[in-house]
Design a protein around this motif. Structure first.
Motif, PDB file in Angstrom:
ATOM      1  N   CYS A  16       0.809  -1.210   0.000  1.00 56.26           N
ATOM      2  CA  CYS A  16       0.000   0.000   0.000  1.00 56.26           C
ATOM      3  C   CYS A  16       0.846   1.266   0.000  1.00 56.26           C
ATOM      4  O   CYS A  16       0.484   2.253  -0.617  1.00 56.26           O
ATOM      5  CB  CYS A  16      -0.899  -0.026   1.228  1.00 56.26           C
ATOM      6  N   CYS A  25      -0.448   4.568   4.182  1.00 59.47           N
ATOM      7  CA  CYS A  25      -1.505   3.632   4.571  1.00 59.47           C
ATOM      8  C   CYS A  25      -1.843   3.738   6.048  1.00 59.47           C
ATOM      9  O   CYS A  25      -2.979   3.539   6.437  1.00 59.47           O
ATOM     10  CB  CYS A  25      -1.094   2.214   4.251  1.00 59.47           C
ATOM     11  N   ASN A  31      -7.529   7.996   2.266  1.00 59.52           N
ATOM     12  CA  ASN A  31      -7.121   8.339   0.900  1.00 59.52           C
ATOM     13  C   ASN A  31      -6.404   7.200   0.189  1.00 59.52           C
ATOM     14  O   ASN A  31      -5.677   7.429  -0.777  1.00 59.52           O
ATOM     15  CB  ASN A  31      -6.242   9.588   0.914  1.00 59.52           C
ATOM     16  N   ASP A  33      -6.725   4.041  -2.188  1.00 55.65           N
ATOM     17  CA  ASP A  33      -7.631   3.435  -3.167  1.00 55.65           C
ATOM     18  C   ASP A  33      -7.426   1.916  -3.131  1.00 55.65           C
ATOM     19  O   ASP A  33      -6.599   1.366  -3.842  1.00 55.65           O
ATOM     20  CB  ASP A  33      -7.336   3.982  -4.563  1.00 55.65           C
ATOM     21  N   GLY A  35      -9.226  -0.485  -4.153  1.00 60.58           N
ATOM     22  CA  GLY A  35      -9.534  -1.157  -5.416  1.00 60.58           C
ATOM     23  C   GLY A  35      -8.353  -1.225  -6.363  1.00 60.58           C
ATOM     24  O   GLY A  35      -8.204  -2.180  -7.125  1.00 60.58           O
ATOM     25  N   SER A  36      -7.472  -0.239  -6.298  1.00 59.29           N
ATOM     26  CA  SER A  36      -6.309  -0.249  -7.184  1.00 59.29           C
ATOM     27  C   SER A  36      -5.243  -1.241  -6.729  1.00 59.29           C
ATOM     28  O   SER A  36      -4.330  -1.565  -7.482  1.00 59.29           O
ATOM     29  CB  SER A  36      -5.695   1.147  -7.286  1.00 59.29           C
ATOM     30  N   ASN A  85      -8.995  -1.206   5.592  1.00 62.89           N
ATOM     31  CA  ASN A  85      -8.543  -1.238   4.193  1.00 62.89           C
ATOM     32  C   ASN A  85      -8.011  -2.623   3.832  1.00 62.89           C
ATOM     33  O   ASN A  85      -8.208  -3.095   2.713  1.00 62.89           O
ATOM     34  CB  ASN A  85      -7.455  -0.190   3.945  1.00 62.89           C
TER      35      ASN A  85
END
Length: 122
Positions: A16, A25, A31, A33, A35-36, A85
Motif C-alpha cells: 500500500c 496507509c 485516501n 484506493d 480497489g487499485s 482497508n
C-alpha cells in the motif's frame, strides 16, 4: 486452538505504501484506493511470482481460504481505517468473504499479538 488459513494482526494492505509516501496507509487510510491494490501482486510479479523474492504466492491461493483479521480496540499504531482497508482488499480476493473471513476489532488490546498471557488494556 489452531487455524488453517491466513491470520492478520493489525496489518495494512499489501504494498500500500510507496517511496514518496512511506507511511500513507497508516497515517491517511481514507485516501487509499483499495480497489487499485487488488491487481498489484499480479502486475508486479507476473504469472510466476515464486522466482521473485519481493513477491507473494499467487493470489488465487486465497480465493477459498479462511482469513482471521485482528486489530485491538486500543491500537495506537494502526488507527481506524488501516486494517479496514486490509479487509476491503482481502474481500475482493475471496470467493465468499462473508463466509470465510472472521474480523475481531472489539477486544481491549493495544498493538499486540494477543496471547493468553497478554494483558488487556482498560
Amino acid at each position: 486452538a489452531t487455524f488453517s488459513g491466513s491470520c492478520i494482526f493489525a496489518g495494512q494492505p499489501w504494498n500500500c505504501n510507496d517511496y514518496d509516501h512511506p507511511y500513507r496507509c497508516r497515517t491517511d487510510p481514507d485516501n487509499v484506493d483499495v480497489g487499485s491494490l487488488v491487481d498489484d501482486p499480479r502486475r508486479r510479479c507476473g504469472q510466476n511470482p515464486i522466482r521473485k523474492t519481493e513477491c507473494v504466492d499467487p493470489v488465487e491461493y486465497l480465493f477459498e481460504d479462511r482469513i482471521f483479521v485482528f486489530r485491538g480496540k486500543h491500537d495506537d499504531v494502526y488507527g481506524p481505517g488501516v486494517v479496514e482497508n486490509t479487509v476491503g482488499l482481502l474481500a475482493q480476493l475471496l470467493a465468499e468473504p462473508g463466509r470465510t473471513m472472521k474480523l475481531v476489532f472489539d477486544e481491549d488490546y493495544e498493538h499486540v499479538l494477543p496471547l493468553p498471557s497478554t494483558a488487556k488494556t482498560n
